[in-house]
Design an enzyme around this catalytic site. Sequence first.
Site, PDB file in Angstrom:
ATOM      1  CG  HIS A 135      -5.876  -2.322   0.607  1.00 48.09           C
ATOM      2  ND1 HIS A 135      -5.191  -1.948  -0.530  1.00 48.09           N
ATOM      3  CD2 HIS A 135      -5.256  -1.679   1.641  1.00 48.09           C
ATOM      4  CE1 HIS A 135      -4.215  -1.110  -0.209  1.00 48.09           C
ATOM      5  NE2 HIS A 135      -4.235  -0.947   1.094  1.00 48.09           N
ATOM      6  CG  ASP A 179      -7.281  -2.830  -2.985  1.00 50.13           C
ATOM      7  OD1 ASP A 179      -7.887  -2.007  -2.273  1.00 50.13           O
ATOM      8  OD2 ASP A 179      -6.056  -3.009  -2.928  1.00 50.13           O
ATOM      9  CB  SER A 215      -0.965  -0.041   1.186  1.00 48.57           C
ATOM     10  OG  SER A 215      -1.994   0.904   1.033  1.00 48.57           O
TER      11      SER A 215
END
Length: 274
Positions: free
Chosen positions: A254, A225, A95
């Site tokens: 995610h 996601d 991320s």
Amino acid sequence: MSTFTTRDGVEIYYKDWGHGQPVVFCHGWPLNADSWESQMIFLGMHGYRVIAHDRRGHGRSSQPWDGNDMDHYADDLAQLLDLLDVNNVALFGFSTGGGEVARYIGRHGTARVAKAGLISAVTPLMLKTDTNPGGLPLEVFDGLRAAQLADRAQFYRDVPTGPFFGFNRPGAKVSQGMIENWWLQGMMGGHKNTYDSIKAFSETDFREDLKKFTIPTLIVHGSDDQVVPIDAAGRAAAKLIPHAQLLVYEGAPHGLTDTHKERLNNDLLDFIRG
């Protein structure tokens, strides 16, 4: 605890486990190095030296008022790798940490890095702009900032309870432990630091950084996601990095480092060995 002090006086915590080829992990917002523990113990048990730090303002690192941006994040990472004098590194970012990896390579090159991985990463650019029409509107990130200021503790419950792990999807198997661990890590971070980091992960343009990737690169992204949509992120990044390998986890959220950890662990191991 293992710590070092950056050039601008910030104390950074890091963990350094095992022996062998070094594998370095950069974590997501607003978490810390503990978010990689499933991958670190797995790879450590397979003969690798695994290293992860708490980004400035997060976890056990100190909380500077300024410098909560990708350039500082990347320079802190560079200082850690120089301090440990590691080479032939497999460098993975999740991320926001994917942005940190990209900016590190953009600013510091790949002399120490043999392979890179972007996992559910925010690269190449999350924000919708004239040149990035597939991004998310600024209002989305303004909403995150407003929620953090209004009630950070509740906001940090809502994110893992809902979209982060896909627990808001019908039939999802909810782990209260994952939710509470996410909340705990988030609340360890500085209020100002994690607030500023929203701008860092959403508005930083990594497109030129990705073009400097000259090493084998693995991109892993979940097709479901809800936090960093795959089309604007994983698929877009794969088009910018020469010869990148894109693995799409169908239906994955995610936070696939936890929800799909067995698959991810083995994919990372195969990639490092390959």
